[in-house]
Design an enzyme around this catalytic site. Structure first.
Site, PDB file in Angstrom:
ATOM      1  CG  HIS A  15      -0.191  -0.126   2.519  1.00 48.05           C
ATOM      2  ND1 HIS A  15       0.415  -1.307   2.902  1.00 48.05           N
ATOM      3  CD2 HIS A  15       0.069   0.779   3.494  1.00 48.05           C
ATOM      4  CE1 HIS A  15       1.001  -1.119   4.071  1.00 48.05           C
ATOM      5  NE2 HIS A  15       0.811   0.135   4.450  1.00 48.05           N
ATOM      6  NE  ARG A  65      36.734  -7.663 -10.222  1.00 48.76           N
ATOM      7  CZ  ARG A  65      36.505  -6.761 -11.179  1.00 48.76           C
ATOM      8  NH1 ARG A  65      36.554  -7.133 -12.451  1.00 48.76           N
ATOM      9  NH2 ARG A  65      36.207  -5.513 -10.874  1.00 48.76           N
ATOM     10  CG  HIS A  86      30.435  -4.813  -9.674  1.00 49.07           C
ATOM     11  ND1 HIS A  86      31.352  -4.234  -8.832  1.00 49.07           N
ATOM     12  CD2 HIS A  86      30.807  -4.456 -10.932  1.00 49.07           C
ATOM     13  CE1 HIS A  86      32.252  -3.551  -9.546  1.00 49.07           C
ATOM     14  NE2 HIS A  86      31.928  -3.663 -10.823  1.00 49.07           N
TER      15      HIS A  86
HETATM   16  C1  RB5 Z   1       4.459  -0.188   5.594  1.00 47.20           C
HETATM   17  O1  RB5 Z   1       4.072   0.770   6.538  1.00 47.20           O
HETATM   18  C2  RB5 Z   1       5.972  -0.308   5.574  1.00 47.20           C
HETATM   19  O2  RB5 Z   1       6.428  -0.893   6.757  1.00 47.20           O
HETATM   20  C3  RB5 Z   1       6.428  -1.088   4.378  1.00 47.20           C
HETATM   21  O3  RB5 Z   1       5.982  -0.458   3.219  1.00 47.20           O
HETATM   22  C4  RB5 Z   1       7.915  -1.241   4.198  1.00 47.20           C
HETATM   23  O4  RB5 Z   1       8.563  -0.009   4.302  1.00 47.20           O
HETATM   24  C5  RB5 Z   1       8.573  -2.289   4.974  1.00 47.20           C
HETATM   25  O5  RB5 Z   1       9.776  -2.518   4.896  1.00 47.20           O
END
Ligand code: RB5
Length: 145
Positions: A10, A132, A98
C-alpha cells in the site's frame, strides 16, 4: 519485449502505478501482481506472488514498499533471486554490473517518482559484467540450502 514483474504494498501503490505507466510507455511487457489499491497490505504476500512470476518467465522484477527494505529482505529468501535495494542510479548500475541483480527494490517513501524512473532506467541500461563477479555470485548463491 522485455518482461517485468511489478509488485508493491500500500505504501508504494501510487509509485508503482506511475512506474508501470512509464514502463508500458517504454514498451516493456508489465505483469502487475498487485496491490491494486492503497488499502493496507502485507508486502511478503506480494513478494511471493512476484517471485512466482519472475521464476516462471525468467523475468526481471521490480518490488516497491515504503522503504524498499522489507521487499528486498523477503525477496532474497527465495533461491535464484538477487534483489537489490537501490536509492540512486549508481546503486542500480552496480547492482546490475557487479551483482547481476534480477530484482530491483525501491522505497516509495525515500525516492520521488522521478528518481524511481531514473533508478529503473539505470537498472535496465547496465549489463552484468560477469568474469570475477560471476565467480563471487556462485560463492554465495547456494548458502542456506
Ligand atoms: C508499511 O508501513 C511499511 O512498513 C512497508 O511499506 C515497508 O517499508 C517495509 O519494509
Amino acid at each position: 519485449m522485455q518482461k517485468v514483474i511489478l509488485a508493491a504494498d500500500h505504501a508504494a501503490f501510487d509509485a508503482k502505478e506511475k512506474l508501470k505507466n512509464y514502463l508500458i510507455h517504454k514498451k516493456y511487457e508489465v505483469i502487475d501482481v498487485g496491490v491494486y489499491n492503497a488499502d493496507r497490505a502485507d508486502y511478503p504476500e506480494y513478494v511471493k506472488k512476484a517471485v512466482f512470476e519472475i521464476k516462471k518467465y525468467h523475468a526481471y522484477g521490480i518490488l516497491l514498499c515504503g522503504s524498499g527494505l522489507g521487499v528486498s529482505m523477503a525477496a532474497n529468501k527465495y533461491k535464484g533471486i538477487r534483489a537489490a535495494l537501490c536509492r540512486s542510479p549508481l546503486d542500480a548500475e552496480y547492482a546490475r554490473k557487479h551483482n547481476n541483480a534480477n530484482v530491483l527494490c525501491l522505497g516509495a517513501r525515500f525516492n520521488s517518482a522521478e528518481e524511481i524512473i531514473k533508478i529503473t532506467d539505470s537498472f535496465f541500461h547496465h549489463p552484468f559484467e560477469a568474469g570475477r563477479h560471476f565467480d563471487r555470485i556462485q560463492m554465495f548463491q547456494d548458502l542456506g540450502e
